[in-house]
Design a protein around this motif. Structure first.
Motif, short mmCIF file in Angstrom:
data_model
loop_
_atom_site.label_atom_id
_atom_site.label_comp_id
_atom_site.label_asym_id
_atom_site.label_seq_id
_atom_site.Cartn_x
_atom_site.Cartn_y
_atom_site.Cartn_z
N GLY A 30 13.79 5.67 -16.09
CA GLY A 30 12.89 6.59 -15.41
C GLY A 30 11.51 6.00 -15.23
N ILE A 31 11.01 5.32 -16.25
CA ILE A 31 9.69 4.67 -16.16
C ILE A 31 9.74 3.54 -15.13
CG2 ILE A 31 7.96 3.36 -17.43
CD1 ILE A 31 8.96 4.82 -19.97
N TYR A 32 10.83 2.78 -15.16
CA TYR A 32 11.00 1.69 -14.19
C TYR A 32 11.00 2.24 -12.76
CZ TYR A 32 13.46 -1.99 -11.58
OH TYR A 32 13.82 -2.93 -10.66
N LEU A 33 11.70 3.36 -12.54
CA LEU A 33 11.79 3.94 -11.20
C LEU A 33 10.42 4.43 -10.73
CD1 LEU A 33 13.71 4.71 -8.89
CD2 LEU A 33 14.05 6.92 -10.02
N LEU A 34 9.65 5.04 -11.62
CA LEU A 34 8.30 5.49 -11.24
C LEU A 34 7.40 4.30 -10.91
CD1 LEU A 34 7.44 8.43 -13.68
CD2 LEU A 34 8.03 8.54 -11.25
N THR A 35 7.54 3.21 -11.66
CA THR A 35 6.75 2.00 -11.37
C THR A 35 7.15 1.43 -10.02
OG1 THR A 35 6.80 1.55 -13.75
CG2 THR A 35 5.95 -0.18 -12.32
N TYR A 36 8.44 1.43 -9.74
CA TYR A 36 8.96 0.97 -8.44
C TYR A 36 8.35 1.81 -7.32
CZ TYR A 36 12.75 -1.30 -5.78
OH TYR A 36 13.48 -2.07 -4.91
N TRP A 37 8.27 3.11 -7.54
CA TRP A 37 7.68 4.02 -6.56
C TRP A 37 6.20 3.68 -6.32
CZ3 TRP A 37 4.72 8.65 -8.39
CH2 TRP A 37 4.28 9.44 -7.33
N LEU A 38 5.46 3.41 -7.38
CA LEU A 38 4.05 3.06 -7.24
C LEU A 38 3.87 1.76 -6.45
CD1 LEU A 38 2.70 3.86 -10.83
CD2 LEU A 38 2.32 5.18 -8.74
N VAL A 39 4.74 0.79 -6.71
CA VAL A 39 4.68 -0.48 -5.98
C VAL A 39 4.84 -0.25 -4.47
CG1 VAL A 39 5.94 -2.63 -5.54
CG2 VAL A 39 5.39 -1.97 -7.89
N PHE A 40 5.77 0.63 -4.12
CA PHE A 40 6.00 0.89 -2.70
C PHE A 40 4.91 1.78 -2.11
CE2 PHE A 40 10.05 -1.02 -3.45
CZ PHE A 40 10.39 -1.55 -2.21
N ILE A 41 4.24 2.56 -2.92
CA ILE A 41 3.07 3.29 -2.43
C ILE A 41 2.00 2.30 -1.98
CG2 ILE A 41 1.11 4.74 -3.13
CD1 ILE A 41 3.02 6.34 -4.87
N ILE A 42 1.77 1.27 -2.80
CA ILE A 42 0.77 0.25 -2.45
C ILE A 42 1.16 -0.45 -1.15
CG2 ILE A 42 -0.30 -1.91 -3.17
CD1 ILE A 42 0.04 -0.98 -6.08
N ALA A 43 2.43 -0.86 -1.06
CA ALA A 43 2.89 -1.57 0.15
C ALA A 43 2.74 -0.70 1.39
CB ALA A 43 4.34 -2.00 -0.03
N THR A 44 3.12 0.58 1.29
CA THR A 44 3.06 1.44 2.46
C THR A 44 1.64 1.93 2.75
OG1 THR A 44 3.79 3.27 1.02
CG2 THR A 44 5.45 2.22 2.41
N MET A 45 0.74 1.88 1.79
CA MET A 45 -0.66 2.17 2.09
C MET A 45 -1.19 1.15 3.10
SD MET A 45 -2.87 3.50 -1.20
CE MET A 45 -2.42 2.21 -2.35
#
Length: 337
Positions: A30-45
């Motif tokens: 679950g922590i890994y998935l949330l971190t993955y989500w944050l990484v893609f937030i940065i990319a899509t920003m």
């Protein structure tokens, strides 16, 4: 009744509390998935700046994502620190983004999209075929996570909070950029380039900067991604990945500041949730695709356009009611006279 501003502040505070506290109660995946989500937030920003604010069509964003990941991985494999690889990834992506921006000075719309698509394909072929540099299809493994001020970020929870801090920092920088004259110039470039140029906006410079700054965000995201997964190969950086990044921006709402947050959640978290729903697990990918198609038909401007659509419909109803009342009043006045 609370003012809308107060409601927004309450929602923002609750969201901040959620991303800070929720990982404490999650397992490693679950922590890994949330971190993955944050990484893609940065990319899509970064992609949201290029597409949503500057109005440039790009289908090559995954290439910058991959350049950032491979830059960090190659430098760390050569014995350099992550803290050297991260700015190197950002700098290389900035330069390559500037170069990619030049086709946008000559072609627009679908032709620009195809040009960036070709760029993504070329970079992906380099990643796959130049084994002496990238490891080819075997990739690069054992990518270590960094340490910060003597504190190891090797654990999933520690790395999550590190990526969260980077996400907040980059979001703050982007917020400031969009509220500056630069942000107004980007928006003018999107809405009407000819009018923007007549008002003194340097079309050439701002077009190049929209690609370069967006590429920097993708490069930083790629560097964080490499240390998160600790193994990279060309697969995550192909054309399909660029299309998915584009989809995240559109689904969240291109041109909305929080669009990447919502779009990345739809692209990263939703498929994982559907995979665990009883009776859906065997069909989660077709259902995800169907959900996106329905969403795009119903909300072509993205999920964050819902409040705007509600306000527009309410204003239309009120205007219609006002016209009806005015017509009725005029009719009564005519009868009485």
């Amino acid at each position: 009744m609370k003012r809308p501003g107060n409601i927004s502040l309450v929602l923002a505070a609750l969201s901040a509390l959620l991303v800070l506290v929720a990982p404490q109660f999650l397992k490693n995946y679950g922590i890994y998935l949330l971190t993955y989500w944050l990484v893609f937030i940065i990319a899509t920003m970064g992609l949201n700046l290029t597409i949503g604010y500057a109005g440039q069509k790009s289908l090559g964003h995954a290439a910058f994502f991959g350049i950032g990941a491979y830059t960090v991985a190659i430098l760390m494999k050569a014995g350099f620190s992550f803290w050297l690889g991260l700015p190197a990834a950002a700098l290389i992506c900035f330069i390559v983004g500037l170069i990619l921006g030049f086709p946008a000075l000559r072609v627009q719309a679908i032709y620009l999209a195809f040009a960036t698509l070709g760029f993504n394909t070329a970079i992906w072929l380099v990643m796959r075929n130049e084994e002496w540099l990238t490891g080819g299809t075997f990739g690069i493994n054992n990518i270590a996570r960094p340490s910060l001020l003597g504190y190891s970020l090797e654990g999933n929870l520690a790395y999550y909070y590190f990526v969260l801090a980077v996400t907040v920092l980059l979001a703050g920088l982007l917020w400031g950029l969009l509220r500056s004259p630069w942000g107004k110039a980007f928006t003018a470039l999107r809405d009407n380039p000819i009018r923007a140029e007549s008002l003194g906006v340097n079309i050439r410079n701002y077009t190049l900067l929209s690609f370069a700054i967006g590429a920097v965000y993708a490069g930083i995201a790629g560097a964080l991604f490499a240390s998160l997964v600790q193994f990279i190969e060309p697969g995550p950086f192909n054309v399909a990945a660029s299309i998915m990044l584009y989809l995240m921006v559109v689904v969240g709402g291109a041109g909305y500041f929080l669009g990447p947050v919502v779009g990345a959640a739809v692209g990263v978290v939703l498929p994982e949730w559907l995979r665990d729903v009883p009776g859906v697990s065997n069909w989660y990918l077709p259902m995800f695709g169907a959900s996106v198609v329905v969403l795009m038909v119903w909300l072509p401007d993205g999920l964050l356009s819902i409040p705007t659509r509600i306000r527009d419909r309410r204003a239309a109803r009120e205007a219609s009611a006002a016209r009806s009342a005015a017509a009725a009043a005029a009719g009564r006045a005519g009868v009485s006279s």
